[in-house]
Design an enzyme around this catalytic site. Structure first.
Site, short mmCIF file in Angstrom:
data_model
loop_
_atom_site.label_atom_id
_atom_site.label_comp_id
_atom_site.label_asym_id
_atom_site.label_seq_id
_atom_site.Cartn_x
_atom_site.Cartn_y
_atom_site.Cartn_z
N SER A 176 -9.14 2.75 -11.47
CA SER A 176 -7.88 3.20 -10.87
C SER A 176 -7.52 4.50 -11.58
O SER A 176 -8.09 4.81 -12.64
CB SER A 176 -6.77 2.16 -11.03
OG SER A 176 -6.37 2.04 -12.38
N ARG A 238 -2.82 -3.37 0.61
CA ARG A 238 -2.01 -2.67 1.60
C ARG A 238 -2.94 -2.01 2.61
O ARG A 238 -3.93 -1.39 2.23
CB ARG A 238 -1.11 -1.61 0.95
CG ARG A 238 0.03 -2.18 0.11
CD ARG A 238 1.08 -2.85 0.99
NE ARG A 238 2.24 -3.29 0.22
CZ ARG A 238 2.36 -4.51 -0.31
NH1 ARG A 238 1.35 -5.37 -0.16
NH2 ARG A 238 3.44 -4.84 -0.97
N GLU A 267 1.96 -4.92 12.19
CA GLU A 267 1.96 -6.38 12.12
C GLU A 267 3.14 -6.93 12.91
O GLU A 267 4.24 -6.39 12.83
CB GLU A 267 2.03 -6.84 10.66
CG GLU A 267 0.82 -6.44 9.85
CD GLU A 267 0.84 -7.00 8.43
OE1 GLU A 267 1.73 -7.83 8.13
OE2 GLU A 267 -0.02 -6.62 7.63
N HIS A 286 -2.33 -11.73 7.59
CA HIS A 286 -1.48 -11.48 6.41
C HIS A 286 -1.02 -12.80 5.77
O HIS A 286 0.17 -13.10 5.66
CB HIS A 286 -0.26 -10.63 6.78
CG HIS A 286 0.29 -9.87 5.60
ND1 HIS A 286 1.02 -8.72 5.73
CD2 HIS A 286 0.18 -10.09 4.26
CE1 HIS A 286 1.36 -8.27 4.52
NE2 HIS A 286 0.86 -9.10 3.63
#
Length: 319
Positions: A176, A238, A267, A286
């Site tokens: 990251s 995400r 969504e 989800h």
């Protein structure tokens, strides 16, 4: 006068069952919506007569334009203690108190591994074939032991995913933008030299980053092209971190072996959306935080928040 409370997106119809709402008896009438209210006009019409709204995480945006169309709204409760789709300034300007709840006690680590294992062993295809009288064995499973698991993000969720990978005997590396060698060593994984190196070396890539300006569309066509054609991608973080069009192209052309996703740009996912029929894609609606324990926390603390608001001492105020 009794207040009216709307609970949004109660898809399973369990909001009033998993928590005790009786402390509000005689003071608040609770109405649950099992169908998603799409679009600002639909929300404004449906919620016009409600004083309180309970919404799950970031499923429904509350911009200033919507808040201004809800004159009775006085209390907005969202699960979790962070929410990027609520206009807090507009809420304050219109006298709306915004509160949150404790974060998930069971983050989507389990679902990440359910999806990864489902991809690796062709669980959906093989189960479907067995139940429908199809061929006996049609897939060749991908091994985990000794393979490289690459994690984009090594925070609370990523580190727990790493622990499971190590237990499976996988070689785990992580990257990251601000990940240090010390943090990687603390978790027991390797620090990848770069995002590009992690993508090129990994047999499985799993996304566990927060969404921000730097992470939006972090994985596009150039990045997916670095992955092995035998590699798999899992995203329970995400949707916007992975370029949707680039992922669809990679799946359709066989650029990667497969992908699993639990998050989407829109969504619920529209009926005709191309992700519903994309090849080599394991997709779930989800479900990362959808568990009985989490719902008990979310809705139980929503009741506490409403009680506290009625007593004039709101709890867990946001932001």
């Amino acid at each position: 006068m009794r207040l009216r409370c709307a609970v949004l997106d109660d898809y399973q119809g369990v909001a009033t069952e998993v928590a005790d709402w009786s402390p509000l008896d005689g003071r608040v009438d609770v109405v649950t919506f099992r169908e998603h209210l799409g679009g600002e006009d639909a929300l404004a019409a449906a919620l016009a007569d409600f004083d309180i709204v309970v919404t799950l995480r970031e499923r429904v945006p509350f911009p200033g334009t919507l808040i201004s169309r809800l004159p009775r709204l006085k209390l907005l409760i969202a699960s979790g203690m962070r929410n990027s789709v609520i206009d807090y300034a507009a809420a304050q300007a219109h006298g709306v108190t915004v509160c949150g709840t404790a974060s998930s006690s069971t983050p989507p680590v389990e679902l990440t591994w359910a999806l990864l294992l489902g991809l690796a062993r062709g669980i959906v295809e093989e189960s479907g074939a067995l139940r429908s009288g199809g061929p006996w064995q049609s897939t060749l499973g991908a091994d985990l032991h000794g393979r490289r698991l690459g994690l984009l993000g090594l925070g609370k969720i990523g580190s727990r995913v790493a622990a499971v990978g190590l237990a499976f005997g996988m070689r785990v590396s992580a990257w990251s933008p601000h990940l240090t060698g010390e943090r990687a060593e603390e978790v027991g994984v390797e620090l990848a030299a770069s995002k590009e190196a992690l993508l090129a070396d990994s047999d499985f890539v799993s996304v566990h980053l927060a969404l921000g300006d730097r992470s939006r569309k972090l994985l596009g066509a150039p990045e997916l092209a670095l992955m092995k054609p035998t590699a798999y991608l899992v995203n329970t973080s995400r949707a916007a971190i992975v370029d949707q069009d680039a992922l669809l192209d990679a799946l359709r052309t066989g650029r990667i072996a497969g992908a699993a996703v639990d998050v989407y740009d829109t969504e619920p996912l529209p009926a005709g959306h191309p992700l519903r029929t994309a090849p080599n894609l394991l997709a779930t609606p989800h479900l990362g935080y959808v568990s009985r324990a989490n719902y008990r926390t979310y809705f139980g603390q929503a009741v506490e928040n409403i009680e506290a608001y009625l007593e004039g001492a709101p709890l867990r105020r946001l932001p």
